[in-house]
Design an enzyme around this catalytic site. Structure first.
Site, PDB file in Angstrom:
ATOM      1  N   ASP A   8      -3.790 -11.868  54.065  1.00 13.74           N
ATOM      2  CA  ASP A   8      -4.403 -12.303  52.821  1.00 13.74           C
ATOM      3  C   ASP A   8      -4.484 -13.831  52.918  1.00 13.74           C
ATOM      4  OD1 ASP A   8      -5.194 -12.413  50.068  1.00 13.74           O
ATOM      5  OD2 ASP A   8      -3.111 -12.907  49.561  1.00 13.74           O
ATOM      6  N   ASP A  10      -5.187 -16.409  49.861  1.00 18.81           N
ATOM      7  CA  ASP A  10      -4.634 -17.143  48.712  1.00 18.81           C
ATOM      8  C   ASP A  10      -3.173 -16.755  48.466  1.00 18.81           C
ATOM      9  OD1 ASP A  10      -7.171 -18.330  48.116  1.00 18.81           O
ATOM     10  OD2 ASP A  10      -7.786 -16.488  47.109  1.00 18.81           O
ATOM     11  N   GLY A  46      -3.807 -11.929  43.185  1.00 17.57           N
ATOM     12  CA  GLY A  46      -4.484 -11.056  44.146  1.00 17.57           C
ATOM     13  C   GLY A  46      -5.624 -10.224  43.580  1.00 17.57           C
ATOM     14  N   ASN A 116     -14.604 -17.269  47.495  1.00 18.33           N
ATOM     15  CA  ASN A 116     -14.440 -18.642  47.973  1.00 18.33           C
ATOM     16  C   ASN A 116     -13.660 -18.714  49.281  1.00 18.33           C
ATOM     17  OD1 ASN A 116     -15.612 -20.250  45.698  1.00 18.33           O
ATOM     18  ND2 ASN A 116     -14.092 -19.079  44.550  1.00 18.33           N
TER      19      ASN A 116
HETATM   20  C1  BG6 Z   1      -7.750 -13.520  45.354  1.00 16.63           C
HETATM   21  C2  BG6 Z   1      -6.887 -14.367  44.467  1.00 16.63           C
HETATM   22  O1  BG6 Z   1      -7.535 -13.862  46.691  1.00 16.63           O
HETATM   23  O2  BG6 Z   1      -9.129 -13.703  45.037  1.00 16.63           O
HETATM   24  C3  BG6 Z   1      -7.196 -14.095  43.004  1.00 16.63           C
HETATM   25  O3  BG6 Z   1      -5.531 -14.081  44.730  1.00 16.63           O
HETATM   26  C4  BG6 Z   1      -8.686 -14.281  42.746  1.00 16.63           C
HETATM   27  O4  BG6 Z   1      -6.451 -14.988  42.208  1.00 16.63           O
HETATM   28  C5  BG6 Z   1      -9.495 -13.394  43.697  1.00 16.63           C
HETATM   29  O5  BG6 Z   1      -9.014 -13.924  41.404  1.00 16.63           O
HETATM   30  C6  BG6 Z   1     -11.010 -13.588  43.537  1.00 16.63           C
HETATM   31  O6  BG6 Z   1     -11.329 -14.901  43.899  1.00 16.63           O
HETATM   32  P1  BG6 Z   1     -12.705 -15.625  43.613  1.00 16.63           P
HETATM   33  O7  BG6 Z   1     -12.557 -16.913  44.360  1.00 16.63           O
HETATM   34  O8  BG6 Z   1     -13.794 -14.761  44.178  1.00 16.63           O
HETATM   35  O9  BG6 Z   1     -12.831 -15.797  42.141  1.00 16.63           O
HETATM   36 MG    MG Z   2      -2.909 -13.528  47.667  1.00 15.39          MG
END
Ligand code: BG6
Ligand code: MG
Length: 213
Positions: A8, A10, A46, A116
């Protein structure tokens, strides 16, 4: 020894989970919605963008257009935070670990819920280390569904039982187990239900630390 290790992003390879929290907190404050760090860890860590917002606004009436605008606003807050990121923000010992795995002939991949993901990997200068990147654009069903981990295993051509997944979120551990992989959890033991191994931090880890049994 596993044939692939699927990370993973983040909260595992970097502390962007804190930036996600700050961005949601900013939005919650805008909207006058109470929101704590503890709630974030239990319900949002997550979890995908839309599902996270659904938790935040539960019981409140918003139109689809308002929901879209709020997801965009949160993402703008998040962008402002990650734009400043540098390779210094890779977890300590992270690059050495990726190099060690490569040397050991283990495939390495990313399974992230985030849209992202590639932006963050680029800012951290990590993109080129990975044999496969599965992100928020790859699969419809988010964690705890196994899809993004299964997709990542396919990208690196490894059967799921030969993979180890690494996650900081309980939803992610559920996803890894549902994918038929071994699961290493990063964080306090109290956060996880079905991890095969729990490590309190991802800092300065070696292949040896990620092996199970
Ligand atoms: C996960 C994060 O990796 O991605 C979450 O842990 C987040 O907190 C999710 O909401 C979606 O991310 P994004 O950047 O597409 O809004
Ligand atoms: Mg994570």
């Amino acid at each position: 020894q596993p044939k692939a290790i699927i990370f993973d992003l983040d909260g595992v390879l970097t502390d962007t989970s804190e930036y996600h929290y700050q961005a949601w907190k900013h939005l919650a404050d805008d909207e006058g919605i109470p929101f704590t760090h503890e709630e974030n860890d239990i319900h949002l860590r997550g979890v995908g963008r839309r599902e996270s917002l659904a938790y935040l606004i539960r019981g409140r009436q918003y139109t689809e257009a308002q929901i879209q605008e709020m997801m965009e606003r949160k993402n703008n807050y998040y962008h402002a935070l990650i734009e400043q990121m540098t390779p210094d923000e890779v977890v300590s010992g992270g690059v050495a670990l990726l190099q060690e795995l490569k040397t050991a002939g283990i495939k390495i991949a990313i399974a992230s819920a985030s849209k992202n993901c590639r932006l963050v990997l680029d800012r951290l200068k990590l993109t080129d280390y990975f044999d496969g990147i599965a992100d928020g654009y790859c699969v419809v069903n988010g964690k705890p569904a196994p899809d993004v981990f299964v997709y990542a295993a396919g990208l690196v051509g490894v059967y799921t039982p030969d993979c180890v997944g690494i996650e900081d979120a309980d939803a992610g551990i559920e996803a890894i187990k549902a994918a038929g992989m071994k699961a290493v959890a990063i964080g306090p033991t109290s956060r996880f239900h079905h991890a095969d191994k729990v490590l309190s931090t991802m800092e300065n880890k070696h292949l040896q630390d990620l092996l199970i049994g």
